[in-house]
Scaffold this active site. Sequence first.
Site, PDB file in Angstrom:
ATOM      1  N   VAL A 280       0.832  -1.210   0.000  1.00 30.92           N
ATOM      2  CA  VAL A 280       0.000   0.000   0.000  1.00 30.92           C
ATOM      3  C   VAL A 280       0.871   1.266   0.000  1.00 30.92           C
ATOM      4  O   VAL A 280       0.568   2.240  -0.689  1.00 30.92           O
ATOM      5  CB  VAL A 280      -0.977   0.002   1.199  1.00 30.92           C
ATOM      6  CG1 VAL A 280      -1.810   1.268   1.202  1.00 30.92           C
ATOM      7  CG2 VAL A 280      -1.879  -1.228   1.134  1.00 30.92           C
TER       8      VAL A 280
ATOM      9  N   ARG B 161      11.669  -1.307   6.760  1.00 28.91           N
ATOM     10  CA  ARG B 161      12.438  -2.259   7.565  1.00 28.91           C
ATOM     11  C   ARG B 161      13.868  -2.316   7.024  1.00 28.91           C
ATOM     12  O   ARG B 161      14.087  -2.128   5.820  1.00 28.91           O
ATOM     13  CB  ARG B 161      11.801  -3.646   7.480  1.00 28.91           C
ATOM     14  CG  ARG B 161      10.451  -3.724   8.185  1.00 28.91           C
ATOM     15  CD  ARG B 161       9.809  -5.081   7.992  1.00 28.91           C
ATOM     16  NE  ARG B 161       9.640  -5.377   6.560  1.00 28.91           N
ATOM     17  CZ  ARG B 161       9.105  -6.491   6.091  1.00 28.91           C
ATOM     18  NH1 ARG B 161       8.714  -7.446   6.919  1.00 28.91           N
ATOM     19  NH2 ARG B 161       8.962  -6.679   4.798  1.00 28.91           N
TER      20      ARG B 161
ATOM     21  N   LYS C 204     -13.495  -4.245  10.173  1.00 22.10           N
ATOM     22  CA  LYS C 204     -14.065  -3.212   9.308  1.00 22.10           C
ATOM     23  C   LYS C 204     -15.514  -2.935   9.682  1.00 22.10           C
ATOM     24  O   LYS C 204     -15.964  -1.789   9.706  1.00 22.10           O
ATOM     25  CB  LYS C 204     -13.961  -3.663   7.850  1.00 22.10           C
ATOM     26  CG  LYS C 204     -12.511  -3.806   7.381  1.00 22.10           C
ATOM     27  CD  LYS C 204     -12.438  -4.638   6.099  1.00 22.10           C
ATOM     28  CE  LYS C 204     -10.993  -4.789   5.623  1.00 22.10           C
ATOM     29  NZ  LYS C 204     -10.870  -5.839   4.594  1.00 22.10           N
TER      30      LYS C 204
END
EC number: 1.1.1.3
Lengths: 439, 439
Positions: free
Chosen positions: A14, A45, A207
């Site tokens: 994303v 990372r 959600k």
Amino acid sequence: MTPIRVGLLGLGIVGGGTWQILERNREEIARRAGREIVVTRAAVRPQDLERAALKTGGRIQLSTDPLQVVEAGDVDVVVELMGGYEPAKTLVLHALELGKPVVTANKALLALHGNEIFATALQHGVMVGFEAAVAGGIPIIKALREGLTANRIQWLAGIINGTSNFILTQMRDQGMGFSEALQQAQALGYAEADPTFDVEGVDAAHKLSLLAAIAFGIPVQFERAHVEGITKLTAEDIRYAEELGYRIKLLGIAKRTARGIELRVHPTLIPERRLIANVDGVMNAVLVHGDAVGSTLYYGAGAGAEPTGSAVVADLVDIARMTGSDPGHRVPHLAFQPDQVRNEVVLPVAEIETAYYLRLRATDRPGVLAEVTRILAQQNISIEAMLQKEPAAGEERVDVIMLTHVAQERAIDAAIAEIESLESIAAPVVRLRLETLSS
Amino acid sequence: MTPIRVGLLGLGIVGGGTWQILERNREEIARRAGREIVVTRAAVRPQDLERAALKTGGRIQLSTDPLQVVEAGDVDVVVELMGGYEPAKTLVLHALELGKPVVTANKALLALHGNEIFATALQHGVMVGFEAAVAGGIPIIKALREGLTANRIQWLAGIINGTSNFILTQMRDQGMGFSEALQQAQALGYAEADPTFDVEGVDAAHKLSLLAAIAFGIPVQFERAHVEGITKLTAEDIRYAEELGYRIKLLGIAKRTARGIELRVHPTLIPERRLIANVDGVMNAVLVHGDAVGSTLYYGAGAGAEPTGSAVVADLVDIARMTGSDPGHRVPHLAFQPDQVRNEVVLPVAEIETAYYLRLRATDRPGVLAEVTRILAQQNISIEAMLQKEPAAGEERVDVIMLTHVAQERAIDAAIAEIESLESIAAPVVRLRLETLSS
């Protein structure tokens, strides 16, 4: 106007998609927002540092320390795309405390800690955008929160987990079992190595708890949702449902009733004529029923780099526009003014009311049906449709499928317990819920 | 906070619906908006005065002079629901000049005079809300203008006229001709006594010109849209399309191409598997394709008192929220900043590119197909599928249906002219456009 400077926490799927969109559509976005939106920094990372540098061609300052990105003087807005609870939560709260707006796609974080995060944002007068946390690129948060403000929302029902919808579509189209369809989803990258959150309904419930809060003006309360996944579904029940004119979808359902709010995720039979019954593969859709507008449906890609990035960027544009505005002019995070959020009762699952699909495996002898229907009648459960399958050659058991009218779950539970105690019933009763989604 | 006081110009279907919603959901709406929204005045026609007084029970000050409502000191926002061009335009402009925001459902007015109205609003620093002008209760303006800001919109296609969609649904389901289906629509109140705007595609083109402006950052230019209605459609072609796996819908299509923008309303074949192909009756739906999000669909009631009132009230809530804000914080009327709206070329219909459905009535003798396919090949039109119907008993003519690949309209026009000049072709060629709506 000066550009809005964005710090990305995470540059994976994303994050990468968000960055790509902001690069490719920079001009188009600025023509809308009235100012440029540029990514100045990203935290990745350590093992991804090199790849990230290649991907972004030195145009973003990279760091392995997300805290540094949050605190950087050239970061106006923090976009949290790390996922998980920690350190995401600490970083988000820290950004808000610094007076920096946050955009996040982290539904798990908001489902568990949303009330605290929104309260902190309010306290510091900054916005938290989370369009990307529900149904990917579909602007469902905006539609529900701003587009349907005239309505008393009566219910909503959503296909809000693409992985499980893909699996269910394969099970139906190819007659596959759950395990085989899951393996295929994993091979195609639609399911993670540990698919628990997706196939057990947890992701959908995250959600749903956000959608329900916005729809009804209640706090986010994931912990009160009833959650069932699709792991126990059989290709057989999908086929029987089909014969009766229904599709089985994993739905997140939030419903307002006179006695309280129903909040539940489970496989659900839906009439095949409904548009939402025809939402297949990894696609998502949310059906919302308001007292004024009636039913409206929102459909699109529920995941993926750019669809989810599309939602992140939409939030960034909203934030860019509202920067410096009086907080009173802003849309409340949960649609209702913070002091108007009310703690309504969320019903335990035994008290929900819906229609049911029951499959019984019964000895093929006279009198069995009479016994079963007597038990149902005693619980005031009436039968809407029945289907009896001829026993296969050499088989003594037959499958009997019943669709009931609306009944309370408690009554169905009691009836099933009694039916299972009958000598002529050979296996546990399969029980699925059915929603007509008509009004 | 003090209430926002609304003056309604018109208390008919949508005005009545708006008033009902504001009465019934007053508390729910205030919980979202942060302040009450109350109707203080309404202008009605003299002959409706008595009925309006009964309906509103004296809670609204009624007048037969809309100008008085616009100018009243206890009216903060003007809601224009009179329809038509005048006096609606004068009243809207006057309200804006007085610094009063306007909400309108008047797509005809905005399609023809929107640029002037939006410029006036900008000049006076006030908002014009028009969610109700397109697709009734579906928050499509908000989705497109705010929800998809990350995207370069590539195309959109909408069923945005419920009357014609109802007629087409009846023609398909009942095998009715156009006239019969229209009469039924009129009897049910879905079509007006003079149905021209609906069935000739004009109403859809009004709405399309607004959607296209928001999608592409261009001025509203209804006058450049190509407009074809459904009056010449036959049940026969609907049936043939069905046999080939397509539904016929009246679509408003706006598409960005390398050479300019296509802006067109016409009956269109769509693959029956698309969700939008299954939007039936008076329902509306808009499919939007953005480069980041892919395809998203928005579905709901496109007309009616409360669905349209739902959109009016949503705009009122937005206005209530933004009252007193710096105009720089507001969403631009046409999605793009006013100085970023560009006059891109709208292509004449001869230059659009799409696939086609052609029906030829030909003499049933050898060689005809060879001639037809030669003509198409000369124009570089290739054939995707063909269907030849056996002649009815005693008939010498056969129907040949061809689906072409994408071609330019100019080439199709030339080919049709040549085909019609063939001696073996008995009647004008029926030509419909076909869109796969796939990407």
